[in-house]
Write an enzyme that holds these catalytic residues in place. Structure first.
Site, PDB file in Angstrom:
ATOM      1  CB  ALA A   1      46.128  36.730  46.859  1.00 24.86           C
ATOM      2  CE  LYS A   2      42.396  31.246  43.178  1.00 25.06           C
ATOM      3  NZ  LYS A   2      42.823  29.878  42.461  1.00 25.06           N
ATOM      4  NE  ARG A   3      49.518  35.167  49.441  1.00 28.09           N
ATOM      5  CZ  ARG A   3      49.969  35.326  47.970  1.00 28.09           C
ATOM      6  NH1 ARG A   3      49.360  34.422  47.266  1.00 28.09           N
ATOM      7  NH2 ARG A   3      50.578  36.445  47.751  1.00 28.09           N
TER       8      ARG A   3
END
Length: 290
Positions: free
Chosen positions: A249-251
């Site tokens: 995920a980006k986060r």
């Protein structure tokens, strides 16, 4: 037989990462293997987080992987009238209600908040507000969302099911989500509403996406029934996991395709490796549904 149409629909809130590449290849290859079409849709209705540079980055990254799509790119920001019409139709049937609660309000509403597939399940605080009170708040400009009264919606639609190419027949259980938001205070449509309407508008026959979205299909199936939209076939593929065992995920700082390209990697070779299941050291394909 209707020709197969698949799509890849990223949000331009950051650069694509390895997990996005895997998902795009799954959708692309499924459509192409059937002699069908593969579409690109940009889900850019989150005006606070979407960035034009990320739209350009998505196009660059997919081209680097050797993927091409059919026809023009559809942007959700051009589809606002369709979302408004759907919301109006649901309000006309008394299936929506205005919600003035914040996330903090919802979290504080119970000592042990119930969690569903979307996170906190809304306790229904605003469901029984007097109509005059609701109208007065809206007229005064009080920020609000529009929630689906799921119990009334389920009663109107009746029992529903859908089919996943990997997991088989699924009985829809939209009640597990509670009264989901269909239009937010800061966006004209939620993911659930926009993706359901746009898949129908684009003639998507096969929705190929990650298993993290599998249970969301229960809500999408309900909306299809309420709005008279066709139900596509579904294929929820396994997710890529990082070295820590969590989905990319980006986060979580998943490796961006732009960084891999800048480091001199060959995009088409990376695509071939992902197709063959040859992943970078430390990465793996999830063996179970997440």
């Amino acid at each position: 037989m209707t020709a197969v149409v698949t799509r890849f629909a990223p949000s331009p809130t950051g650069r694509l990462h390895l997990g996005h590449a895997y998902a795009a290849l799954q959708a692309h290859d499924h459509g192409r293997a059937a002699g069908g079409r593969f579409l690109l849709r940009i889900e850019d209705i989150d005006g606070t987080r979407s960035r034009e540079e990320h739209v350009a980055g998505i196009v660059e990254d997919l081209a680097w992987l050797g993927l091409a799509w059919d026809g023009p790119v559809l942007r959700q920001s051009t589809r606002l009238a369709a979302y408004r019409a759907a919301l109006a139709a649901l309000r006309e049937r008394d299936l929506l209600y205005a919600c003035f609660c914040t996330r903090a309000d919802i979290a504080a509403s119970a000592s042990a908040p119930h969690h569903g597939p979307d996170g906190l399940v809304y306790p229904g605080t605003c469901r029984h507000l007097p109509a005059a009170d609701t109208a007065a708040r809206i007229a005064a400009g009080v920020p609000h969302a529009w929630r689906l009264a799921v119990d009334r919606a389920v009663a109107a639609a009746g029992p529903l099911d859908w089919h996943d190419a990997i997991a088989g027949r699924q009985r829809a259980d939209p009640g597990a989500f509670g009264d989901v938001v269909l239009a937010r205070k800061d966006a004209p449509a939620s993911y659930h509403l926009a993706v359901t309407i746009d898949d129908a508008a684009q003639g998507i026959t096969d929705v190929v996406r990650g298993r993290d979205l599998m249970r969301a299909t229960d809500i999408h199936r309900l909306l299809q029934a309420l709005l008279g939209l066709p139900t596509p076939r579904y294929r929820h593929h396994p997710l890529l996991l990082g070295p820590d065992g969590t989905r990319l995920a980006k986060r979580n700082g998943a490796p961006a395709l732009a960084d891999l390209r800048a480091a001199g990697e060959d995009g088409r070779a990376l695509a071939a490796a992902l197709r063959d299941g040859r992943l970078p050291i430390g990465f793996m394909v999830a063996s179970a549904y997440l």
